[in-house]
Design an enzyme around this catalytic site. Structure first.
Site, PDB file in Angstrom:
ATOM      1  N   GLY A  77       0.827  -1.190   0.000  1.00  9.99           N
ATOM      2  CA  GLY A  77       0.000   0.000   0.000  1.00  9.99           C
ATOM      3  C   GLY A  77       0.868   1.248   0.000  1.00  9.99           C
ATOM      4  N   GLY A 126       0.496  -4.888   0.885  1.00  9.63           N
ATOM      5  CA  GLY A 126      -0.800  -4.817   0.221  1.00  9.63           C
ATOM      6  C   GLY A 126      -0.866  -5.636  -1.049  1.00  9.63           C
ATOM      7  N   GLU A 149       6.360  -5.212   7.364  1.00 10.35           N
ATOM      8  CA  GLU A 149       5.703  -4.169   8.163  1.00 10.35           C
ATOM      9  C   GLU A 149       6.371  -3.875   9.500  1.00 10.35           C
ATOM     10  OE1 GLU A 149       2.794  -5.535   5.164  1.00 10.35           O
ATOM     11  OE2 GLU A 149       4.139  -6.551   6.554  1.00 10.35           O
TER      12      GLU A 149
END
Length: 426
Positions: A77, A126, A149
């Site tokens: 993302g 994502g 992440e």
């Protein structure tokens, strides 16, 4: 809720962020931000959401292909845009982005028609959410998978607590030697009766801890490793992709068996590299089955000294560079996800990401984005800076409802007439 300032901006009409190819019996959707490694903007997520829902109702569309333009399928993302939007508006702008993305993930996980994702390049964050929930996932020699992440002060989201906790392929019969009681203890159950109510013994025997390893360290897996652990369903050399795509788009059927048979025609068994994580499965299970991040790190450090393997040292360094708070909430998230359906995972992950966006419990996400994506000094200053300073109480708060009068739980759409494989995820 205020609109997202950056990620909702409209591109030039001649440069759409999602391209669509109309085929006789299918549609090919192409993520089209090659300079950004096809990082998902709010507009891309919204467009994919619209297209998938529309094609699900269209009887002329039998299957969907999803791929990326350039050297990436999708690198994640567009969190840099999310951070900018939060600074310009408020944290709810970020929550809106993730809410839309997680809802798209749920649509893909429960989709009634086959989705074939061509993962010929980078697949991260994502990008995993846009592909792992689909029925078919085709890796190549160019594939690179990671959930990075924790190095950003976030946690593996987009339903990762569902699919990471269920990684199958690496876990052959020789891995079943983990004792029932060791697994029970690692998951936090103290009574056999409570454990057996939560999960069947058969599922326990097939369990491994690769998901914890991938989710906590952000380790990169190549196409061969993706196939071996189940992240990919097939491995096709990139040179054969044009022929594969041509065969798929001309197939007048939604039958998964027929689609799989076509992909099989172009598939090969890839070669595993000598330093592949596949060769460290005993170490992964020994260390990452432990109850806490502190115990995992300590075990890895001991193995690094005793075994003299670079893999252990690399895992140690990855954990030490990551946000301590992110590591702890990630471990709990993956282990809770092992006992939840995909919808439950996404609803819980939405709670967690809202806490991250709000920034009351920790500002590590903003610091991580600054250090890795914006200033790029690669030297984030985590707060707290040590694992032992992250209390269990704070970790638990990430899994609770957000203290805000306007905040609402993620409301996933009702899904009907689902195929068996989608029902199983619920």
């Amino acid at each position: 809720m205020a609109p997202l300032a950056s990620s909702k901006s409209q591109p030039h009409l001649l440069d759409p962020q999602v391209l669509v190819e109309d085929n006789p019996f299918s549609r090919t959707l192409i993520l089209n931000r090659p300079k950004q490694l096809n990082a998902l903007s709010y507009q891309m997520i919204s467009r994919l959401f619209e297209l998938f829902l529309a094609y699900e109702k269209d009887p002329n569309v039998k299957l969907l292909l999803l791929k990326g333009n350039g050297r990436a399928f999708c690198a994640g993302g567009d969190v840099a845009a999310v951070v900018r939007d939060i600074r310009e508006v408020n944290w709810k702008s970020g929550a809106e982005f993730f809410g839309k993305e997680f809802t798209l993930n749920y649509i893909l996980a429960t989709y009634s028609k086959p989705q074939v994702s061509i993962l010929d390049g980078i697949v991260m964050g994502g990008g995993a959410g846009a592909s792992m929930h689909g029925r078919f996932r085709v890796a190549t020699e160019n594939s690179v998978f990671a959930m990075p992440e924790t190095a950003l002060g976030l946690f593996p989201d987009v339903g990762a607590s569902y699919f990471l906790s269920r990684l199958p392929g690496f876990f052959d019969k020789k891995k079943m030697k983990l004792s029932f009681f060791a697994i029970m203890k690692a998951l936090g159950f103290t009574h056999c009766h409570a454990f057996m109510e939560a999960i069947t013994f058969h599922a326990v025997l097939l369990m491994s801890w690769l998901g914890e390893y991938v989710g906590l360290t952000g380790a990169r897996l190549d196409g061969a490793e993706m196939l071996m652990c189940g992240l990919a369903t097939h491995f096709v050399p990139s040179a054969k992709l044009p022929l594969l795509e041509e065969a798929l788009v001309n197939l007048d059927s939604s039958d998964p068996a027929m689609i799989s048979a076509i992909i099989d025609e172009y598939s090969e068994r890839p070669f595993l590299k000598g330093k592949s994580a596949y060769h460290q499965l005993d170490g992964i299970d020994k260390c990452f089955s432990l109850r806490t991040v502190e115990a995992i790190l300590s075990a890895l450090e001991k193995e690094a000294v005793n075994m003299k393997e670079d893999w252990f040292s690399a895992a140690v360094q990855s954990l030490k560079k990551a946000s301590p708070t992110s590591l702890k909430i990630s471990l709990k998230s993956i282990r809770e996800g092992r006992l939840q359906g995909v919808g439950q995972c996404l609803v819980r992950e939405y709670r967690m990401v809202c806490h991250v966006m709000q920034g009351k419990l920790s500002k590590d996400f903003f610091e991580g984005c600054r250090a890795i994506l914006l200033d790029k000094d690669k030297n984030p200053k985590w707060e707290p800076s040590q694992l032992d300073l992250v209390s269990d109480t704070v970790v638990e708060e990430y899994f609770s409802k957000v203290d805000d009068e306007e905040w609402e739980e993620l409301k996933l759409p009702a899904r009907f007439n689902l195929p068996g494989h989608a029902i199983a995820k619920l």
